[in-house]
Design a protein around this motif. Structure first.
Motif, PDB file in Angstrom:
ATOM      1  N   ASP A 268       0.919  -1.463  -0.109  1.00 50.56           N
ATOM      2  CA  ASP A 268       0.097  -0.036  -0.202  1.00 50.56           C
ATOM      3  C   ASP A 268       1.172   1.159  -0.002  1.00 50.56           C
ATOM      4  N   ASN A 269       2.345   1.270   0.640  1.00 53.50           N
ATOM      5  CA  ASN A 269       2.915   2.378   1.125  1.00 53.50           C
ATOM      6  C   ASN A 269       3.254   2.920  -0.732  1.00 53.50           C
ATOM      7  N   PHE A 270       3.955   0.909  -1.676  1.00 58.79           N
ATOM      8  CA  PHE A 270       3.645   1.705  -2.773  1.00 58.79           C
ATOM      9  C   PHE A 270       3.115   2.253  -3.865  1.00 58.79           C
ATOM     10  N   ILE A 271       1.974   1.510  -3.484  1.00 52.51           N
ATOM     11  CA  ILE A 271       1.283   2.752  -4.393  1.00 52.51           C
ATOM     12  C   ILE A 271       0.432   3.726  -4.211  1.00 52.51           C
ATOM     13  N   ASP A 272       0.416   4.563  -2.567  1.00 52.06           N
ATOM     14  CA  ASP A 272       0.619   5.434  -2.243  1.00 52.06           C
ATOM     15  C   ASP A 272       1.116   7.037  -3.094  1.00 52.06           C
ATOM     16  N   GLN A 273       2.559   6.214  -3.093  1.00 50.85           N
ATOM     17  CA  GLN A 273       3.814   7.101  -2.898  1.00 50.85           C
ATOM     18  C   GLN A 273       3.868   6.401  -4.715  1.00 50.85           C
ATOM     19  N   SER A 274       3.398   5.764  -5.645  1.00 46.80           N
ATOM     20  CA  SER A 274       3.222   6.165  -7.214  1.00 46.80           C
ATOM     21  C   SER A 274       2.121   6.505  -7.153  1.00 46.80           C
ATOM     22  N   ARG A 275       1.515   7.140  -6.368  1.00 49.56           N
ATOM     23  CA  ARG A 275      -0.321   7.962  -7.159  1.00 49.56           C
ATOM     24  C   ARG A 275       0.183   9.933  -6.987  1.00 49.56           C
ATOM     25  N   LYS A 276       1.343   9.234  -6.247  1.00 46.66           N
ATOM     26  CA  LYS A 276       1.709  10.680  -5.742  1.00 46.66           C
ATOM     27  C   LYS A 276       2.342  11.912  -6.505  1.00 46.66           C
ATOM     28  N   ILE A 277       2.963  10.960  -7.345  1.00 43.19           N
ATOM     29  CA  ILE A 277       3.942  11.412  -8.364  1.00 43.19           C
ATOM     30  C   ILE A 277       3.585  11.223  -9.865  1.00 43.19           C
ATOM     31  N   GLY A 278       1.995  10.732 -10.176  1.00 39.04           N
ATOM     32  CA  GLY A 278       1.544  10.575 -10.810  1.00 39.04           C
ATOM     33  C   GLY A 278       1.178   9.530 -11.997  1.00 39.04           C
ATOM     34  N   PHE A 279       1.411   8.190 -10.993  1.00 40.79           N
ATOM     35  CA  PHE A 279       0.959   7.077 -11.756  1.00 40.79           C
ATOM     36  C   PHE A 279       0.126   6.620 -11.600  1.00 40.79           C
ATOM     37  N   GLN A 280      -1.116   6.378 -11.921  1.00 41.08           N
ATOM     38  CA  GLN A 280      -2.493   5.382 -12.315  1.00 41.08           C
ATOM     39  C   GLN A 280      -1.745   3.646 -11.704  1.00 41.08           C
ATOM     40  N   CYS A 281      -2.514   3.275 -10.190  1.00 42.28           N
ATOM     41  CA  CYS A 281      -2.150   2.078 -10.104  1.00 42.28           C
ATOM     42  C   CYS A 281      -3.507   1.462 -10.158  1.00 42.28           C
ATOM     43  N   ARG A 282      -4.008  -0.229 -10.342  1.00 44.30           N
ATOM     44  CA  ARG A 282      -5.374  -0.847  -9.587  1.00 44.30           C
ATOM     45  C   ARG A 282      -4.581  -1.751  -9.472  1.00 44.30           C
ATOM     46  N   LYS A 283      -5.019  -2.300  -8.512  1.00 45.79           N
ATOM     47  CA  LYS A 283      -5.077  -3.688  -7.454  1.00 45.79           C
ATOM     48  C   LYS A 283      -6.093  -4.182  -7.897  1.00 45.79           C
ATOM     49  N   ILE A 284      -4.885  -5.594  -8.403  1.00 52.10           N
ATOM     50  CA  ILE A 284      -5.855  -6.726  -8.710  1.00 52.10           C
ATOM     51  C   ILE A 284      -5.942  -7.867  -7.149  1.00 52.10           C
ATOM     52  N   VAL A 285      -6.892  -8.760  -6.875  1.00 50.04           N
ATOM     53  CA  VAL A 285      -6.041  -9.622  -6.072  1.00 50.04           C
ATOM     54  C   VAL A 285      -6.372 -10.537  -6.861  1.00 50.04           C
ATOM     55  N   ASN A 286      -7.897 -10.951  -6.910  1.00 46.98           N
ATOM     56  CA  ASN A 286      -8.058 -12.697  -8.049  1.00 46.98           C
ATOM     57  C   ASN A 286      -7.672 -11.982 -10.108  1.00 46.98           C
ATOM     58  N   TYR A 287      -6.602 -11.682  -9.765  1.00 43.54           N
ATOM     59  CA  TYR A 287      -5.744 -11.669 -11.723  1.00 43.54           C
ATOM     60  C   TYR A 287      -5.895 -13.247 -12.517  1.00 43.54           C
ATOM     61  N   ASN A 288      -5.548 -14.301 -11.611  1.00 46.86           N
ATOM     62  CA  ASN A 288      -6.448 -15.369 -12.477  1.00 46.86           C
ATOM     63  C   ASN A 288      -6.935 -16.717 -11.596  1.00 46.86           C
ATOM     64  N   ASP A 289      -7.656 -17.737 -12.240  1.00 42.07           N
ATOM     65  CA  ASP A 289      -8.885 -18.651 -11.034  1.00 42.07           C
ATOM     66  C   ASP A 289      -7.592 -20.057 -10.659  1.00 42.07           C
ATOM     67  N   VAL A 290      -7.224 -20.334 -11.238  1.00 48.95           N
ATOM     68  CA  VAL A 290      -5.568 -21.236 -10.474  1.00 48.95           C
ATOM     69  C   VAL A 290      -5.536 -20.695  -9.633  1.00 48.95           C
ATOM     70  N   VAL A 291      -4.255 -19.717 -10.137  1.00 47.93           N
ATOM     71  CA  VAL A 291      -4.326 -18.606  -8.643  1.00 47.93           C
ATOM     72  C   VAL A 291      -4.763 -18.480  -7.464  1.00 47.93           C
ATOM     73  N   TRP A 292      -6.230 -18.346  -7.627  1.00 48.34           N
ATOM     74  CA  TRP A 292      -6.745 -17.708  -6.877  1.00 48.34           C
ATOM     75  C   TRP A 292      -7.418 -18.857  -6.275  1.00 48.34           C
TER      76      TRP A 292
END
Length: 319
Positions: A268-292
């Motif tokens: 979450d700290n990575f996401i917060d700091q990335s957004r501060k400099i202008g990045f868009q961050c999309r957090k995906i918890v379920n990104y693959n059915d097999v991994v899930w």
């Protein structure tokens, strides 16, 4: 060797006491250094020639060693050889494995060298060595994800940051995708020596190169369409440099795939700091059915902790 088996047992023939390495007080930089020494000490405590060991600290207890997506098998002597005869000596200093995974009905396999364990004083005091110690679950799940989504790499310039001793996800993309080019990097020169030899023992249909890259090297500012990054949020002190490196190397229409567990607040700290400099961050918890499904099966395991064991995917873009 099947990754389902936990091979990370410590049978020491050394006199290194990890507790002695970490008990002294000091400032934050010294604490970071002690954590890294403790990681390396665990590796040194493993028997010579054993599988790479694993780090352990308050945010990285690696009791769950695999999501059972990868299988590794030691290759017979002489079954793999480098295309460049000048690397024969380096080749012989490694034990060679086939890393394979099954995606649907299709099998994917690459050759990876494991450096026979020897550490010099220079190695121990060098740049973060965690990538020389083991294949992390984030590398495993990112590799599985890219093999499920190879079309996203068609005719793309691909860069892997902090790929460790194998740069496994980038290696699969270079072998089975159709990228324009692939560049594999890590800040540790021992890791990249291993990657360079590994490249000579695999076949590619695109240009593939490797280089030592520290994230604060501002001279490296070449745009890449897709950037891969597995479990690079481990150390708080390197986060700003990683974000700055992503900003320099990701074009406005590019995509970075960052895979890492929550591990406290590090993701979450990575996401917060990335957004501060202008990045868009999309957090995906379920990104693959097999991994899930693998995750759900592990939830009843008393040693499984979602926060430190389950890798989450972050899609990072500028637009």
């Amino acid at each position: 060797m099947d990754q389902r088996k936990d091979v990370y047992e410590y049978q020491s023939k050394c006199s290194i006491d990890i507790n002695e390495l970490i008990k002294f007080s000091g400032n934050e930089k010294k604490k970071v250094a002690r954590r890294r020494w403790a990681i390396l000490a665990k590796a040194l405590k493993s028997p010579t020639g054993s599988e790479p060991s694993s780090p352990t600290d308050e945010y990285s207890v690696r009791r769950i060693s695999s999501f059972m997506l990868l299988q590794t098998q030691q290759l017979p002597s002489g079954s793999v050889s480098p295309t460049d005869a000048r690397l024969l000596d380096q080749f012989n200093k490694r034990t060679w494995y086939s890393y394979s995974m099954l995606v649907g009905e299709r099998s994917f396999s690459v050759h990876v060298g494991h450096r026979n364990r020897t550490f010099s004083a220079e190695d121990l005091m060098g740049f973060n060595n965690t990538g020389n110690i083991c294949i992390w679950p984030s590398e495993e799940t990112l590799s599985y994800y890219v093999c499920n989504n190879l079309d996203m790499f068609n005719d793309k310039k691909v860069l892997e940051l902090g790929g460790g001793m194998s740069c496994l996800a980038g290696l699969y993309v270079a072998t089975y995708g159709r990228p324009r080019s692939v560049t594999l990097t890590d800040g540790n020169k021992i890791s990249m020596e291993n990657v360079q030899v590994t490249l000579e023992c695999n076949k590619f249909d695109c240009p593939v190169d490797s280089r030592v890259l520290k994230w604060n090297d501002v001279s490296f500012a070449e745009f890449h369409d897709v950037i891969l990054c597995a479990d690079c949020l481990f150390f708080d002190d390197a986060r700003n440099d990683l974000i700055d490196c992503l900003w320099r190397t990701l074009p406005p229409n590019g995509l970075a795939l960052v895979m890492a567990p929550e591990r406290g607040n590090t993701l979450d700290n990575f996401i917060d700091q990335s957004r501060k400099i202008g990045f868009q961050c999309r957090k995906i918890v379920n990104y693959n059915d097999v991994v899930w499904s693998k995750r759900l099966a592990l939830l009843d395991n008393v040693e499984f902790d979602d926060n430190i064991h389950y890798p989450i995917l972050i899609e990072v873009t500028k637009s």
